[in-house]
Enzyme design. Structure first.
Site, PDB file in Angstrom:
ATOM      1  N   GLU A  85       0.845  -1.197   0.000  1.00 18.50           N
ATOM      2  CA  GLU A  85       0.000   0.000   0.000  1.00 18.50           C
ATOM      3  C   GLU A  85       0.884   1.253   0.000  1.00 18.50           C
ATOM      4  O   GLU A  85       0.714   2.152  -0.814  1.00 18.50           O
ATOM      5  CB  GLU A  85      -0.891  -0.025   1.244  1.00 18.50           C
ATOM      6  CG  GLU A  85      -1.773   1.203   1.404  1.00 18.50           C
ATOM      7  CD  GLU A  85      -2.470   1.229   2.753  1.00 18.50           C
ATOM      8  OE1 GLU A  85      -3.436   1.999   2.887  1.00 18.50           O
ATOM      9  OE2 GLU A  85      -2.055   0.503   3.681  1.00 18.50           O
ATOM     10  N   HIS A  86       1.815   1.313   0.944  1.00 16.15           N
ATOM     11  CA  HIS A  86       2.780   2.415   1.023  1.00 16.15           C
ATOM     12  C   HIS A  86       4.172   1.855   0.750  1.00 16.15           C
ATOM     13  O   HIS A  86       4.557   0.841   1.339  1.00 16.15           O
ATOM     14  CB  HIS A  86       2.793   3.055   2.412  1.00 16.15           C
ATOM     15  CG  HIS A  86       1.454   3.539   2.875  1.00 16.15           C
ATOM     16  ND1 HIS A  86       0.604   2.758   3.640  1.00 16.15           N
ATOM     17  CD2 HIS A  86       0.823   4.721   2.686  1.00 16.15           C
ATOM     18  CE1 HIS A  86      -0.494   3.448   3.908  1.00 16.15           C
ATOM     19  NE2 HIS A  86      -0.400   4.639   3.337  1.00 16.15           N
TER      20      HIS A  86
END
EC number: 1.1.1.23
Length: 431
Positions: A323-324
């Protein structure tokens, strides 16, 4: 944190350590949510009052938050808080304004014009979770693109009591309706409508397992509403080399770990020294956190992967699809063209994930659980839809007719063929 050497693992072992924990919906959650949805559909506002009292232990005087209540909430905020929210709003608006699509108009052949036009989704619903801390940042991430896209009706639901910060941002984003309702019942209300809550076309926003399941169920019902994207536990993966700052990396890993015990935290580095330094730094910084017990649970299943090179680190990251993705290397921008699967990327020592979470301008609503292979960061396009347009002149149709007729014949669709030939025959008769 568990440390592993990538090259020492078999392919099966490599797959296993990068496998995310199962999202446990459970038959009990599925059934409970289905019951809530059915109740809201059958009883409307009465169900919302009853379920809010049952789950939130609050009996709101009204489902809808009044303009006066929003003004009073805004007045209670400090100037410092307002300034922070307004700066975040400005940055997010600037980045999302830049995403406005350019109309496409092409003459594919003489007399045949094709266009692509964009229209806003007319009615959207924003879900903002409750909990121990307010999430005005999520209101910004959803409300700003809805505002810029030009959605005609924007509805916000959040469990009561709704924090002053959330109401102030709702005002900043010109959100039309705010409701004191949370959980699966809020999703049901927005998907199907009640006496008070407007039925919307698409629902956005994160939530717990019940909210996530409610979104799944209403999106599978043609009478319900579309949703933004599938959701899973929050994630961060850091790629670092020997030049990285171990304290910075530790802070970034912990900022993800404090989200919840199921948060996914991974460091990939070719440097054993950095791996050791980060392990020590994490333990030191952990003691200073108010949510240390939560972060500690996430760290128990976290990973440090020793790669043999940055090239291999990139390959591992692309396979995992976080996600990050934070890149703390000597030349982080050089790796950007090689990075394929990530929700949001943070380049260099001075780009903490927190900046994107709150105020850099990018959107913090991101695909998780490996969905970065096919899903994108939330953006302006998610609040819009595309339509194609074609306009043919008489001469354009005449020139294109042989191709269309031949293809229609091949597919055995006589009416398709006739829709063209009847026009060509009339053109021929006129000439």
């Amino acid at each position: 944190m568990r440390t592993v050497v990538w090259q020492s693992l078999s392919e099966t072992q490599q797959d296993a350590i990068l496998e995310r924990p199962a999202i446990t919906e459970g038959a009990n959650i599925t059934a409970a949510v289905a019951e809530v949805i059915a109740k809201v559909r059958a009883e409307g506002d009465a169900a919302l009052f009853e379920l809010t009292e049952k789950f939130d232990r609050i009996k709101p005087e009204s489902i809808r938050v009044t303009e006066q209540e929003i003004e009073e909430a805004s007045a209670r905020l400090t100037a410092k808080m307002k300034q922070a929210l307004e700066q975040a709003y400005a940055n997010i608006a600037k980045f999302h304004n830049a995403q406005k699509p350019t109309p496409i108009k092409v003459e594919t052949q003489p007399g045949v014009v094709c266009e692509q036009v964009t229209r806003p989704i007319q009615k959207v619903g924003l879900y903002i979770p409750g909990g121990s801390a307010p999430l005005p940042s999520t209101v910004l991430m959803l409300g700003v693109p809805a505002q810029i896209a030009g959605c005609r009706k924007v509805v916000l639901c959040s469990p009561p009591p709704i924090a002053d910060e959330i109401l102030y941002v709702a005002k900043l984003c010109n959100i039309d309706e705010v409701y004191n309702v949370g959980g699966g019942q809020a999703v049901a209300a927005m998907a199907y409508g009640t006496e008070s809550v407007t039925k919307v076309d698409k629902i956005f926003g994160p939530g717990n397992a019940y909210v996530t399941e409610a979104k799944r169920q209403v999106s599978n019902d043609f009478r319900g509403a579309a949703i933004d994207m599938p959701a899973g536990p929050s994630e961060v993966l850091v790629i670092a080399d020997e030049t990285a700052d171990a304290d910075f990396i530790a802070a970034d890993l912990l900022s993800q770990a404090e989200h919840g015990p199921d948060s996914q935290v991974v460091l990939v580095t070719p440097s054993v020294l950095i791996a050791d330094q980060v392990t020590d730094a994490v333990q030191k910084q952990l003691k200073q956190l108010s949510r240390a017990s939560i972060a500690e649970k996430a760290l128990a299943s976290s990973l440090i992967i020793i790669a043999d090179s940055l090239t291999q680190a990139v390959s591992i990251s692309n396979y995992y699809g976080p996600e990050h993705l934070i890149v703390q290397t000597k030349n982080p921008r050089e790796l950007l063209p090689l990075l394929d699967n990530a929700g949001s990327i943070f380049l260099g020592d001075w780009s903490p994930e927190s900046a994107g979470d709150y105020a850099s301008g990018t959107n913090h609503v991101l695909p998780t659980y490996g969905y970065t292979r096919t899903y994108s960061s939330l953006g302006l396009a998610d609040f819009s839809k595309r339509m194609t347009v074609q306009e043919l002149s008489a001469e354009g149709l005449k020139n294109l007719a042989p191709t269309v007729v031949t293809m229609a014949e091949a597919e055995g669709l006589d009416a398709h063929k006739r829709a063209v030939t009847i026009r060509v025959e009339k053109l021929t008769a006129r000439s």
